[in-house]
Each structure stands twice: as structure tokens, then as C-alpha cells.
Write a protein that holds these residues in place. Structure first.
Motif, PDB file in Angstrom:
ATOM      1  N   GLN A 203       0.822  -1.211   0.000  1.00 49.83           N
ATOM      2  CA  GLN A 203       0.000   0.000   0.000  1.00 49.83           C
ATOM      3  C   GLN A 203       0.857   1.264   0.000  1.00 49.83           C
ATOM      4  O   GLN A 203       0.551   2.236  -0.699  1.00 49.83           O
ATOM      5  CB  GLN A 203      -0.932  -0.010   1.212  1.00 49.83           C
ATOM      6  CG  GLN A 203      -2.064  -1.013   1.112  1.00 49.83           C
ATOM      7  CD  GLN A 203      -2.869  -1.094   2.392  1.00 49.83           C
ATOM      8  OE1 GLN A 203      -2.314  -1.065   3.490  1.00 49.83           O
ATOM      9  NE2 GLN A 203      -4.188  -1.198   2.252  1.00 49.83           N
ATOM     10  N   TYR A 230      -7.155   1.366   0.612  1.00 47.76           N
ATOM     11  CA  TYR A 230      -8.165   1.077   1.628  1.00 47.76           C
ATOM     12  C   TYR A 230      -7.537   0.323   2.796  1.00 47.76           C
ATOM     13  O   TYR A 230      -6.672  -0.528   2.619  1.00 47.76           O
ATOM     14  CB  TYR A 230      -9.295   0.237   1.039  1.00 47.76           C
ATOM     15  CG  TYR A 230     -10.045   0.916  -0.084  1.00 47.76           C
ATOM     16  CD1 TYR A 230     -10.839   2.037   0.155  1.00 47.76           C
ATOM     17  CD2 TYR A 230      -9.943   0.438  -1.392  1.00 47.76           C
ATOM     18  CE1 TYR A 230     -11.519   2.655  -0.879  1.00 47.76           C
ATOM     19  CE2 TYR A 230     -10.629   1.056  -2.432  1.00 47.76           C
ATOM     20  CZ  TYR A 230     -11.413   2.166  -2.173  1.00 47.76           C
ATOM     21  OH  TYR A 230     -12.083   2.780  -3.194  1.00 47.76           O
ATOM     22  N   LEU A 231      -8.012   0.624   3.986  1.00 48.12           N
ATOM     23  CA  LEU A 231      -7.608  -0.107   5.182  1.00 48.12           C
ATOM     24  C   LEU A 231      -8.745  -1.026   5.627  1.00 48.12           C
ATOM     25  O   LEU A 231      -9.907  -0.599   5.676  1.00 48.12           O
ATOM     26  CB  LEU A 231      -7.258   0.868   6.310  1.00 48.12           C
ATOM     27  CG  LEU A 231      -5.949   1.654   6.152  1.00 48.12           C
ATOM     28  CD1 LEU A 231      -5.808   2.658   7.289  1.00 48.12           C
ATOM     29  CD2 LEU A 231      -4.757   0.716   6.132  1.00 48.12           C
ATOM     30  N   GLU A 232      -8.405  -2.264   5.950  1.00 48.64           N
ATOM     31  CA  GLU A 232      -9.433  -3.234   6.352  1.00 48.64           C
ATOM     32  C   GLU A 232     -10.180  -2.771   7.595  1.00 48.64           C
ATOM     33  O   GLU A 232     -11.376  -3.010   7.734  1.00 48.64           O
ATOM     34  CB  GLU A 232      -8.783  -4.600   6.614  1.00 48.64           C
ATOM     35  CG  GLU A 232      -8.303  -5.302   5.351  1.00 48.64           C
ATOM     36  CD  GLU A 232      -7.783  -6.694   5.658  1.00 48.64           C
ATOM     37  OE1 GLU A 232      -7.926  -7.124   6.821  1.00 48.64           O
ATOM     38  OE2 GLU A 232      -7.258  -7.356   4.743  1.00 48.64           O
ATOM     39  N   ASP A 233      -9.476  -2.112   8.499  1.00 49.45           N
ATOM     40  CA  ASP A 233     -10.103  -1.678   9.756  1.00 49.45           C
ATOM     41  C   ASP A 233     -10.783  -0.317   9.622  1.00 49.45           C
ATOM     42  O   ASP A 233     -11.252   0.239  10.615  1.00 49.45           O
ATOM     43  CB  ASP A 233      -9.055  -1.615  10.867  1.00 49.45           C
ATOM     44  CG  ASP A 233      -8.509  -2.992  11.207  1.00 49.45           C
ATOM     45  OD1 ASP A 233      -9.242  -3.982  11.002  1.00 49.45           O
ATOM     46  OD2 ASP A 233      -7.353  -3.078  11.664  1.00 49.45           O
TER      47      ASP A 233
END
Length: 298
Positions: A203, A230-233
Motif C-alpha cells: 500500500q 483502503y484499510l481493512e479496519d
């Protein structure tokens, strides 16, 4: 005090900007001040006013003035198709203008922001220790059609001596080597934030190895388009301090760079902060301009 200019056209954001407003961030009031400190400081030098004094910051052009009294001015920053009585005049140089003439700024040729300095200085109100306009906090006002602009009524002794030595029968200009060039594609350095630990190496490489396109913006922030990250969290975090140059990553995965009137706290994850020496490059980008980011090692 004497009236030197009358604003006859102002379609975008033109305001007095100068010394930053320090000590009020805890009340939600940002420092404000010039978007392009480099061009601002050089305009102060050319006009012989103290750095921190108010200058007129013209964003995007479409601004014009009638000259009400003979005076000396200097314009620095972007080429906004500036004209004096319909004829182009030099930037980065002190010139004399006369009662009855008209200064106009049209659409940007290169860059987006110019500074109009007045020899002798402007007479303006100071709010919370600064002359810088911050409209969201009702600290000062945008310069609109019909606004009368005044010159200071007197000079201090040191300035009078400087004025006599350097202004009479002379024009001052800057060495070409210190005049910046505004490019449609730029590279800027940034210092990573601790949130960088939440991003994978892939990323971070995506962020650093592409050009982002400037979509739109104002004195609060600039929005960029590019491949999203994008961040998963998720991208929301407990609000924390932000400042001029902070790189936020909102839920759409595309960066926002906070500018001079940015909010004092924000609730989006951040990638870092633009090196202060490169902020002027960001400020002067035109819509459609491109930027690439290079991490500075701590």
C-alpha cells in the motif's frame, strides 16, 4: 490613513493574509496565513514591509482594483494574467502606479495564487494577534466589490531611511535564480506519520509510486484523485491534531492535503505531513495538476 485601492471585481477568494495566528488551536482556530509562504515573503521584501504584515492574497484571479492614489506595489506568485491598464506588467518587481489606473487579474496562466504588496503597508484590522483572514471564524472578511483598501498613515524611522535609500529613482527586482517556477507536475517530500504502521508495504508503494491528480480545493484542503488505498479496519480514528500539510486518507482511499485554514483536529487516518519547504508547490497547483510523494526518512 489614505484610501489607495477600490476593489471593482472579486469572484473567488481574495483576502488579507500575513502573520499566522498562534496560540488558539485549542479553541479550534487555525493559524491561517499565506498559502504560499515563499511568494508572500518575497513580496514583503520587495515592498519593504515586515514579514508578518498583511498582503492581499489573490486565489485564482478574477480580481481587479482601481488605483485611488499614486503608490508603489509588487506582485509575486502565480501569473494570473495580471495587467495594468490592459498591459502586462512585470512580476517579482516593485513598480510605481498612478491614480486613475486599473490593475486586473484574469484567469491563471501558471500557478494559482498571487500576492499584492504595497510599499508602506496596508492598514487592516488584526484579530487575535494576526491580520490573516479566517472567514469560518469571522476573523476578517473576503475582499469584495466596493471594498476600500487603505495604506498606513506613517512609516517608522527605520523604514523612512530604507525608503529614501532604495526607492527613490529606482525599481527593485529579484534575481531570476530565486524566483520559483510553477509546474503542472510536481514532486514533494513528506514525513510519515505513525499511522504508516497500519499500511502494508504494498500500500505504501502504491502511494509513493503514482501521480495523484489535483481535483479541487480551497484554503481548507486540496482533494486528489488516484488509485485508492483502503484499510481493512477503516479510515476513521479518534480525532487528533492536524495542521497545514497533513495528508489525510478518507474512506474513499484518496488523499486530502490540509491547507492553511485547515481544521485543528481530524478523524481520518493520516499518511504523513508535507515537508514545509514544499508546501508552496502544493498551494500553487492548478486543477488537473499532478503530484508524486517521496518519503523522508526520520
Amino acid at each position: 490613513m489614505k484610501k489607495v485601492f477600490e476593489v471593482t471585481k472579486s469572484l473567488l477568494h481574495c483576502s488579507f493574509q500575513g502573520e499566522r495566528r498562534i496560540g488558539f488551536r485549542k479553541f479550534g482556530i487555525p493559524p491561517s496565513g499565506p498559502m504560499d509562504m515563499l511568494a508572500y515573503e518575497k513580496a514583503c521584501i520587495l515592498a519593504g514591509v515586515r514579514i508578518g504584515e498583511p498582503l492581499i492574497e489573490i486565489i485564482g484571479g478574477n480580481f481587479s482594483l482601481n488605483i485611488l492614489e499614486d503608490c508603489e506595489i509588487a506582485v509575486t506568485g502565480a501569473d494570473l494574467n495580471h495587467q495594468l491598464d490592459g498591459e502586462k506588467f512585470p512580476l517579482w518587481k516593485t513598480i510605481r502606479v498612478y491614480k486613475g489606473q486599473t490593475i486586473t487579474f484574469g484567469n491563471p496562466v501558471n500557478g494559482m495564487i498571487a500576492y499584492l504588496a504595497l510599499v508602506g503597508g496596508y492598514q487592516t484590522n488584526w484579530y487575535l494577534g494576526s491580520p490573516s483572514t479566517y472567514t469560518k471564524g469571522k476573523l476578517g472578511k473576503i475582499l469584495t466589490k466596493g471594498t476600500m483598501i487603505e495604506q498606513k498613515s506613517s512609516m517608522n524611522t527605520d523604514y523612512k531611511l530604507w525608503y529614501a535609500k532604495t526607492l527613490v529613482n529606482s525599481q527593485r527586482s529579484l534575481c531570476p535564480s530565486v524566483i520559483p517556477t510553477y509546474m503542472p507536475e510536481i514532486e514533494v517530500r513528506y514525513w510519515p506519520s505513525y499511522h504508516s504502521l497500519n499500511f502494508s508495504e504494498e500500500q505504501l508503494q502504491t502511494f509513493q509510486n503514482q501521480q495523484y491528480t489535483f481535483k479541487t480545493g480551497n484554503r481548507t484542503g486540496y482533494l486528489f484523485d488516484g488509485n485508492p488505498i483502503y484499510l481493512e479496519d477503516g479510515h476513521d480514528i479518534p480525532s487528533e491534531a492536524t495542521e497545514f500539510g497533513t495528508i489525510q486518507l478518507p474512506p474513499n482511499g484518496k488523499p486530502i492535503i490540509l491547507m492553511s485554514d485547515a481544521q485543528t483536529i481530524g478523524g481520518y487516518v493520516t499518511l504523513g505531513k508535507i515537508d514545509p519547504a514544499d508546501l508552496w508547490k502544493i498551494a500553487q497547483l492548478k486543477p488537473g495538476g499532478k503530484v508524486s510523494f517521496h518519503e523522508q526518512q526520520i
